[in-house]
Design a protein around this motif. Structure first.
Motif, PDB file in Angstrom:
ATOM      1  N   LEU A 173       0.843  -1.193   0.000  1.00 24.26           N
ATOM      2  CA  LEU A 173       0.000   0.000   0.000  1.00 24.26           C
ATOM      3  C   LEU A 173       0.875   1.239   0.000  1.00 24.26           C
ATOM      4  CD1 LEU A 173      -2.815   1.383   0.285  1.00 24.26           C
ATOM      5  CD2 LEU A 173      -2.447   1.329   2.767  1.00 24.26           C
ATOM      6  N   LEU A 174       0.618   2.122  -0.944  1.00 24.90           N
ATOM      7  CA  LEU A 174       1.298   3.411  -0.980  1.00 24.90           C
ATOM      8  C   LEU A 174       0.372   4.432  -0.330  1.00 24.90           C
ATOM      9  CD1 LEU A 174       3.786   5.004  -2.012  1.00 24.90           C
ATOM     10  CD2 LEU A 174       2.474   5.505  -4.077  1.00 24.90           C
ATOM     11  N   LEU A 175       0.807   4.983   0.786  1.00 17.68           N
ATOM     12  CA  LEU A 175       0.015   5.938   1.548  1.00 17.68           C
ATOM     13  C   LEU A 175       0.562   7.338   1.299  1.00 17.68           C
ATOM     14  CD1 LEU A 175      -2.247   6.277   3.667  1.00 17.68           C
ATOM     15  CD2 LEU A 175      -0.510   5.952   5.439  1.00 17.68           C
ATOM     16  N   VAL A 176      -0.285   8.204   0.769  1.00 20.03           N
ATOM     17  CA  VAL A 176       0.154   9.542   0.355  1.00 20.03           C
ATOM     18  C   VAL A 176      -0.495  10.598   1.251  1.00 20.03           C
ATOM     19  CG1 VAL A 176       0.378  11.162  -1.564  1.00 20.03           C
ATOM     20  CG2 VAL A 176       0.259   8.695  -2.015  1.00 20.03           C
ATOM     21  N   PRO A 177       0.241  11.119   2.239  1.00 23.48           N
ATOM     22  CA  PRO A 177      -0.323  12.176   3.080  1.00 23.48           C
ATOM     23  C   PRO A 177      -0.345  13.507   2.342  1.00 23.48           C
ATOM     24  CG  PRO A 177       1.943  11.733   3.718  1.00 23.48           C
ATOM     25  CD  PRO A 177       1.592  10.727   2.658  1.00 23.48           C
ATOM     26  N   THR A 178      -1.397  14.255   2.572  1.00 24.02           N
ATOM     27  CA  THR A 178      -1.487  15.597   1.990  1.00 24.02           C
ATOM     28  C   THR A 178      -2.300  16.477   2.930  1.00 24.02           C
ATOM     29  OG1 THR A 178      -2.186  16.920   0.077  1.00 24.02           O
ATOM     30  CG2 THR A 178      -3.569  15.038   0.659  1.00 24.02           C
ATOM     31  N   THR A 179      -1.883  17.714   3.078  1.00 26.01           N
ATOM     32  CA  THR A 179      -2.673  18.639   3.889  1.00 26.01           C
ATOM     33  C   THR A 179      -3.926  19.006   3.116  1.00 26.01           C
ATOM     34  OG1 THR A 179      -1.525  20.590   3.023  1.00 26.01           O
ATOM     35  CG2 THR A 179      -0.601  19.557   4.989  1.00 26.01           C
ATOM     36  N   ALA A 180      -4.911  19.496   3.831  1.00 18.65           N
ATOM     37  CA  ALA A 180      -6.198  19.803   3.208  1.00 18.65           C
ATOM     38  C   ALA A 180      -6.259  21.215   2.631  1.00 18.65           C
ATOM     39  CB  ALA A 180      -7.317  19.631   4.237  1.00 18.65           C
ATOM     40  N   GLN A 181      -5.201  21.991   2.827  1.00 19.93           N
ATOM     41  CA  GLN A 181      -5.221  23.366   2.331  1.00 19.93           C
ATOM     42  C   GLN A 181      -5.136  23.402   0.800  1.00 19.93           C
ATOM     43  OE1 GLN A 181      -3.187  22.430   4.898  1.00 19.93           O
ATOM     44  NE2 GLN A 181      -4.424  23.358   6.509  1.00 19.93           N
ATOM     45  N   ALA A 182      -5.762  24.407   0.216  1.00 19.93           N
ATOM     46  CA  ALA A 182      -5.825  24.525  -1.240  1.00 19.93           C
ATOM     47  C   ALA A 182      -4.438  24.591  -1.865  1.00 19.93           C
ATOM     48  CB  ALA A 182      -6.627  25.773  -1.626  1.00 19.93           C
ATOM     49  N   LEU A 183      -3.487  25.208  -1.162  1.00 17.55           N
ATOM     50  CA  LEU A 183      -2.137  25.355  -1.707  1.00 17.55           C
ATOM     51  C   LEU A 183      -1.492  23.992  -1.931  1.00 17.55           C
ATOM     52  CD1 LEU A 183      -0.296  27.682  -2.515  1.00 17.55           C
ATOM     53  CD2 LEU A 183       0.779  27.553  -0.280  1.00 17.55           C
ATOM     54  N   SER A 184      -1.747  23.054  -1.051  1.00 19.74           N
ATOM     55  CA  SER A 184      -1.207  21.712  -1.204  1.00 19.74           C
ATOM     56  C   SER A 184      -1.962  20.940  -2.277  1.00 19.74           C
ATOM     57  CB  SER A 184      -1.277  20.952   0.126  1.00 19.74           C
ATOM     58  OG  SER A 184      -0.402  21.514   1.069  1.00 19.74           O
ATOM     59  N   LEU A 185      -3.269  21.125  -2.316  1.00 21.11           N
ATOM     60  CA  LEU A 185      -4.085  20.404  -3.284  1.00 21.11           C
ATOM     61  C   LEU A 185      -3.750  20.802  -4.713  1.00 21.11           C
ATOM     62  CD1 LEU A 185      -7.566  20.537  -1.502  1.00 21.11           C
ATOM     63  CD2 LEU A 185      -5.969  18.617  -1.598  1.00 21.11           C
ATOM     64  N   ASP A 186      -3.283  22.026  -4.891  1.00 19.10           N
ATOM     65  CA  ASP A 186      -2.948  22.506  -6.233  1.00 19.10           C
ATOM     66  C   ASP A 186      -1.847  21.680  -6.883  1.00 19.10           C
ATOM     67  OD1 ASP A 186      -4.850  24.461  -6.126  1.00 19.10           O
ATOM     68  OD2 ASP A 186      -3.475  26.066  -5.560  1.00 19.10           O
ATOM     69  N   THR A 187      -0.983  21.072  -6.058  1.00 17.84           N
ATOM     70  CA  THR A 187       0.130  20.300  -6.605  1.00 17.84           C
ATOM     71  C   THR A 187      -0.224  18.826  -6.812  1.00 17.84           C
ATOM     72  OG1 THR A 187       1.045  19.708  -4.434  1.00 17.84           O
ATOM     73  CG2 THR A 187       1.724  21.830  -5.367  1.00 17.84           C
ATOM     74  N   LEU A 188      -1.376  18.402  -6.308  1.00 17.49           N
ATOM     75  CA  LEU A 188      -1.727  16.983  -6.383  1.00 17.49           C
ATOM     76  C   LEU A 188      -1.960  16.451  -7.799  1.00 17.49           C
ATOM     77  CD1 LEU A 188      -4.013  16.173  -3.316  1.00 17.49           C
ATOM     78  CD2 LEU A 188      -1.613  15.643  -3.685  1.00 17.49           C
ATOM     79  N   PRO A 189      -2.610  17.213  -8.686  1.00 17.56           N
ATOM     80  CA  PRO A 189      -2.831  16.676 -10.037  1.00 17.56           C
ATOM     81  C   PRO A 189      -1.551  16.193 -10.712  1.00 17.56           C
ATOM     82  CG  PRO A 189      -4.164  18.621  -9.743  1.00 17.56           C
ATOM     83  CD  PRO A 189      -3.278  18.522  -8.522  1.00 17.56           C
ATOM     84  N   GLN A 190      -0.453  16.889 -10.522  1.00 15.84           N
ATOM     85  CA  GLN A 190       0.816  16.464 -11.123  1.00 15.84           C
ATOM     86  C   GLN A 190       1.273  15.136 -10.527  1.00 15.84           C
ATOM     87  OE1 GLN A 190       3.433  19.748 -10.366  1.00 15.84           O
ATOM     88  NE2 GLN A 190       2.519  21.052 -11.937  1.00 15.84           N
ATOM     89  N   PHE A 191       1.092  14.986  -9.205  1.00 13.94           N
ATOM     90  CA  PHE A 191       1.484  13.745  -8.551  1.00 13.94           C
ATOM     91  C   PHE A 191       0.581  12.597  -9.005  1.00 13.94           C
ATOM     92  CE2 PHE A 191       1.924  11.020  -4.623  1.00 13.94           C
ATOM     93  CZ  PHE A 191       3.251  10.711  -4.834  1.00 13.94           C
ATOM     94  N   MET A 192      -0.701  12.886  -9.175  1.00 11.50           N
ATOM     95  CA  MET A 192      -1.640  11.878  -9.664  1.00 11.50           C
ATOM     96  C   MET A 192      -1.237  11.396 -11.053  1.00 11.50           C
ATOM     97  SD  MET A 192      -5.213  13.713  -8.587  1.00 11.50           S
ATOM     98  CE  MET A 192      -5.498  14.320  -6.928  1.00 11.50           C
ATOM     99  N   GLN A 193      -0.811  12.318 -11.888  1.00  9.62           N
ATOM    100  CA  GLN A 193      -0.377  11.965 -13.245  1.00  9.62           C
ATOM    101  C   GLN A 193       0.857  11.073 -13.187  1.00  9.62           C
ATOM    102  OE1 GLN A 193       0.163  15.645 -15.362  1.00  9.62           O
ATOM    103  NE2 GLN A 193      -2.030  16.130 -15.383  1.00  9.62           N
ATOM    104  N   ARG A 194       1.763  11.367 -12.262  1.00  8.94           N
ATOM    105  CA  ARG A 194       2.970  10.545 -12.120  1.00  8.94           C
ATOM    106  C   ARG A 194       2.600   9.124 -11.705  1.00  8.94           C
ATOM    107  NH1 ARG A 194       6.895  13.222  -8.058  1.00  8.94           N
ATOM    108  NH2 ARG A 194       8.197  11.465  -8.711  1.00  8.94           N
ATOM    109  N   LEU A 195       1.686   9.004 -10.746  1.00 10.93           N
ATOM    110  CA  LEU A 195       1.257   7.686 -10.294  1.00 10.93           C
ATOM    111  C   LEU A 195       0.593   6.912 -11.428  1.00 10.93           C
ATOM    112  CD1 LEU A 195      -0.261   8.532  -6.786  1.00 10.93           C
ATOM    113  CD2 LEU A 195       1.883   7.352  -7.238  1.00 10.93           C
TER     114      LEU A 195
END
Length: 214
Positions: free
Chosen positions: A101-123
């Motif tokens: 299991l790959l567990l990916v912690p992320t804060t709930a603030q919008a600033l952190s969420l803005d970078t998630l799409p790129q990480f999702m694409q990498r995965l």
């Protein structure tokens, strides 16, 4: 079971999550848990070195010493690997091949969420059949951040745990005092008011993962 925590962004409570996930799983599953510190900051190792060994329900080793630990005949029912922040594509691929299991912690603030799409694409680009899920950390429950983060992840068809970690100073106190968050105390020596709530958050995350992977 091998659980790997990885994040494309620093400062999201990855090591704090790894540390308490190891403790919670050891308690819930009555199991031998090994926590491998693969982060160059050595946050997990430093924390563990401040803890009374009798109060730590799991074992911590550095990444370079993990092989030697097993060579000595030691065994673990569960292994949690705390990785370095912002892993390369090559490192991320290796992590996904060697974990349950790959567990990916992320804060709930919008600033952190803005970078998630790129990480999702990498995965997505790396492919593979290894399950992964996001875990919301440093959540301020006085705001709508948690709800907004869940809606964001749902809109992108991304898995996220129901459990989450709140933004409590008890974690910082626990690290400085060399204890688990459930035993964090104030400067006056009294138990931190949020210590129990914070620990329950960790238990809820661990229970959800154990049930999901069983």
């Amino acid at each position: 079971m091998i659980i790997t925590t990885a994040s494309d962004k620093g400062g999201v409570g990855k090591s704090t999550l790894s540390f308490h996930l190891a403790a919670a799983i050891a308690e819930l599953d009555q199991a031998k848990v090994l926590l491998i510190d693969g982060d160059a900051n050595r946050s997990v190792l430093s924390w563990s070195e401040r803890v009374d060994p009798s109060q730590l329900p799991f074992t911590v080793v550095g990444e370079k010493h993990a092989s030697k630990w097993f060579q000595k005949g030691n065994q673990a029912d569960h292994i949690i690997v705390d990785t370095q922040a912002r892993p390369s594509d090559e490192d991320l691929k290796d992590l996904m091949e060697d974990t349950d299991l790959l567990l990916v912690p992320t804060t709930a603030q919008a600033l952190s969420l803005d970078t998630l799409p790129q990480f999702m694409q990498r995965l997505s680009a790396l492919g593979g059949n290894v399950p992964y899920t996001f875990c919301l950390t440093i959540v301020d429950t006085r705001t709508k951040d948690e709800q907004d983060a869940r809606e964001f992840l749902k809109a992108h068809e991304q898995p996220v745990l129901d459990g989450f970690m709140r933004a409590f100073s008890a974690y910082t106190k626990a690290s400085a005092q060399g204890v688990l968050v459930r035993d964090a105390r104030t400067d006056s020596g009294r138990k931190d008011n949020n210590a129990g709530i914070a620990w329950n958050d960790c238990i809820a995350i661990a229970k959800e993962i154990l049930e999901g992977m069983s």
